[in-house]
Write a protein that holds these residues in place. Structure first.
Motif, mmCIF file in Angstrom:
data_model
loop_
_atom_site.group_PDB
_atom_site.id
_atom_site.type_symbol
_atom_site.label_atom_id
_atom_site.label_comp_id
_atom_site.label_asym_id
_atom_site.label_seq_id
_atom_site.Cartn_x
_atom_site.Cartn_y
_atom_site.Cartn_z
ATOM 1 N N THR A 28 -5.090 1.494 2.323
ATOM 2 C CA THR A 28 -4.309 2.636 2.026
ATOM 3 C C THR A 28 -4.727 3.670 2.838
ATOM 4 O O THR A 28 -3.818 4.552 3.234
ATOM 5 N N CYS A 58 5.010 4.052 2.716
ATOM 6 C CA CYS A 58 4.709 2.904 1.850
ATOM 7 C C CYS A 58 4.945 1.623 2.779
ATOM 8 O O CYS A 58 5.888 1.345 3.573
ATOM 9 N N SER A 70 5.082 11.061 3.150
ATOM 10 C CA SER A 70 4.615 9.934 2.229
ATOM 11 C C SER A 70 5.201 8.666 2.996
ATOM 12 O O SER A 70 6.190 8.740 3.832
ATOM 13 N N VAL A 93 -2.986 3.839 6.041
ATOM 14 C CA VAL A 93 -1.561 3.814 6.433
ATOM 15 C C VAL A 93 -1.382 4.930 7.400
ATOM 16 O O VAL A 93 -0.374 4.736 8.343
ATOM 17 N N SER A 116 0.804 -1.220 -0.089
ATOM 18 C CA SER A 116 0.035 0.006 -0.039
ATOM 19 C C SER A 116 1.236 1.197 0.092
ATOM 20 O O SER A 116 1.853 1.334 0.889
ATOM 21 N N GLU A 117 0.396 2.041 -0.879
ATOM 22 C CA GLU A 117 1.336 3.549 -1.117
ATOM 23 C C GLU A 117 0.616 4.675 -0.575
ATOM 24 O O GLU A 117 -0.639 4.850 -1.023
ATOM 25 N N LEU A 118 0.918 5.297 0.158
ATOM 26 C CA LEU A 118 0.375 6.678 0.889
ATOM 27 C C LEU A 118 1.433 7.890 0.162
ATOM 28 O O LEU A 118 2.438 8.231 0.543
#
Length: 523
Positions: free
Chosen positions: A152, A77, A75, A155, A64-66
């Motif tokens: 996501t 991940c 940011s 996160v 999951s990427e933020l």
């Protein structure tokens, strides 16, 4: 890439801790697509540094990427490292540090220590040292969550109790020519302000490198949020460096400057600048990777990323403004002089000195081709080594400066025509006096028009052509009679020429004598 550091000291880039720091920072960056460069230059710099100094990261599997958002400040991940859940975080130091409870000990790759108040103070000293060198500093942290299947949207919630790995300091180099552009804009009377998302100390260092005056105190986005409306407008109108700002803050800054009565030009090349560029009086988009939004919102797009092109645009704008002002002065000032001459003559003789056809002839000869030539004339050539922008910004079109120009031009036109008309009245012939007044009225206006843009061949040609047309009309009996005139002899033309020349010279000297400091010489 410039340097890497732990929580209290700098680290070698190729050391074990330095490599771990770079690798974790790269994990928190967006995944490159199709080998293309990332939209954000900072992320690309981190990816490039990790590729240069670290081995492959085959054990990492992102889940999951933020992505980074200015309102969030970091940011992240979430993924797995050798099958174990792992969260990598990268962002603004003050934001990431607030979420950290531990720090990686510089002495060993896996030892952690509590992030006590004393260690936080050491961290702040290190941050200040790096930012003072004009470096963009990013904090890098990690944690081991219980699972790797967190959505996501959640996160950010698990990015708590992080372990601070250290900091990456990136050399935020300015564009070539930026310092020269700032200097020349400042010399030209343009107040330059820098709006950035960087740390305040970094912002001040870069502002000083660029030569932006009054770099301190810095106004931050957090401060803007706490200020009431009136004070916010006042503080923004005085500040020149804004740091840690979001796209919303940029919009507020532009709005406040416009509320303060300033004409605002906003320059940028990123999606975060697009809204402020759209709102500014003059939006300028710089061509760069990922600048489509900024260019779409801009009024002016510089396809060459060289910022000195802004100076070219400023020169063109001021030349155009000067042409418009001169054309308005010719039209309005000349007509004001005609009205004044008519009223003066009617008061003295009981009737208007010129008839309707004669007044139409005056407007035809003075307001058509000569005024059009001034409006279309090329910008004046400046002497070698002279900066054409040093004259300062142009005043408002209908301000006091234009009022003085109109007063001088109207007075000179009326007095020149009245003097020739009065000399003609001494002969006792009303038509001869009217013709001399007509000729001097046209001659005075043409003389002033020529002095306005004497460097332009087009202005010279149209002025001479109008004067020749007037002479031909007056000296051709049938045409002269149609316009209520009579042919003039050498003596009468000499008087007309002398009155016109004296009024023209007086109009040229009057601003320097009456308004030596207030009438602008150039726009």
């Amino acid at each position: 890439m410039a340097r890497v550091a732990g929580y209290d000291q700098e680290l070698p880039t190729r050391g074990a801790l330095g490599k771990r720091l770079l690798r974790t920072a790269a994990r928190a960056c967006p995944e490159p697509e199709g080998g293309r460069a990332l939209a954000h230059a900072t992320d690309q710099a981190v990816i490039d540094a990790a590729a240069a100094h670290c081995d492959g990261d085959g054990a990492w599997r992102p889940v999951s990427e933020l992505p980074f958002e200015a309102s969030r400040g970091f940011s992240a991940c979430l993924g797995t490292q050798s099958g174990r859940p792992h969260l990598a975080v990268k962002g603004a130091p003050e934001i990431v540090l607030a979420r950290c409870a531990y720090a990686l000990s510089p002495g060993a790759a896996d030892d952690t220590v509590p992030l006590t108040p004393e260690r936080r103070r050491a961290t702040e000293r290190l941050l200040y040292s790096l930012a003072s060198d004009g470096l963009r500093v990013l904090a890098v942290a990690e944690t081991r969550p219980a699972a790797s299947d967190t959505p996501t949207a959640e996160v950010a919630e698990i990015a708590r109790e992080l372990t601070l790995l250290g900091f990456i300091a990136i050399a935020d180099t300015t564009r070539p020519g930026a310092a020269e552009t700032v200097k020349r804009l400042t010399d030209a009377g343009v107040r330059v302000a820098m709006v950035t998302g960087d740390h305040p100390t970094t912002a001040v260092a870069i502002a000083r490198e660029l030569g932006i005056p009054d770099a301190e105190p810095v106004l931050t986005g957090a401060e803007l949020d706490t200020l009431p409306e009136g004070e916010r407008v006042e503080r923004i109108s005085r500040a020149t460096v804004f740091a840690r700002v979001s796209p919303e803050h940029k919009v507020r800054i532009v709005q406040a400057l416009r509320q303060a009565g300033q004409v605002v030009a906003m320059t940028g090349d990123g999606v975060n600048d697009a809204a402020a560029i759209r709102l500014a009086d003059i939006g300028i988009g710089l061509s760069a990777h990922g600048s489509a939004s900024a260019r779409a919102a801009a009024d002016l797009v510089l396809t060459d990323p060289d910022p000195t092109r802004i100076l070219d645009a400023l020169r063109e704008g001021r030349a155009l403004w000067r042409s418009v002002r001169d054309a308005v002065a010719i039209l309005v000032g000349g007509n004001a002089g005609e009205v004044a001459f008519t009223l003066l003559g009617a008061a003295v003789a009981g009737r208007a000195p010129l008839g309707t056809r004669q007044l139409l002839l005056v407007n035809l000869l003075t307001d058509m081709l000569p005024a059009l030539a001034v409006a279309l004339a090329r910008a004046r050539e400046h002497k070698s080594g002279e900066d054409p922008l040093v004259g300062g910004p142009s005043s408002v079109l209908f301000g006091s400066d234009l009022g003085r120009i109109l007063a001088v031009r109207g007075s000179a036109t009326a007095l020149g025509a009245a003097a020739a008309w009065q000399c003609g009245r001494m002969t006792g012939r009303a038509r001869r006096a009217s013709t001399m007044g007509l000729a001097a009225l046209v001659g005075t206006q043409l003389g002033q028009t020529y002095l306005t843009d004497w460097h332009s061949p087009l202005v010279l040609i149209t002025s001479v052509a109008s004067a020749a047309t007037l002479f031909a009309i007056v000296e051709t009996p049938v045409v002269s009679h149609f316009f209520g005139c009579t042919p003039l002899g050498p003596m009468a033309w000499s008087i007309v020429g002398g009155c016109s020349a004296a009024a023209t010279v007086g109009a040229a000297l009057a601003p320097r004598l009456l308004f030596p400091r207030r009438v602008p010489l150039a726009v």
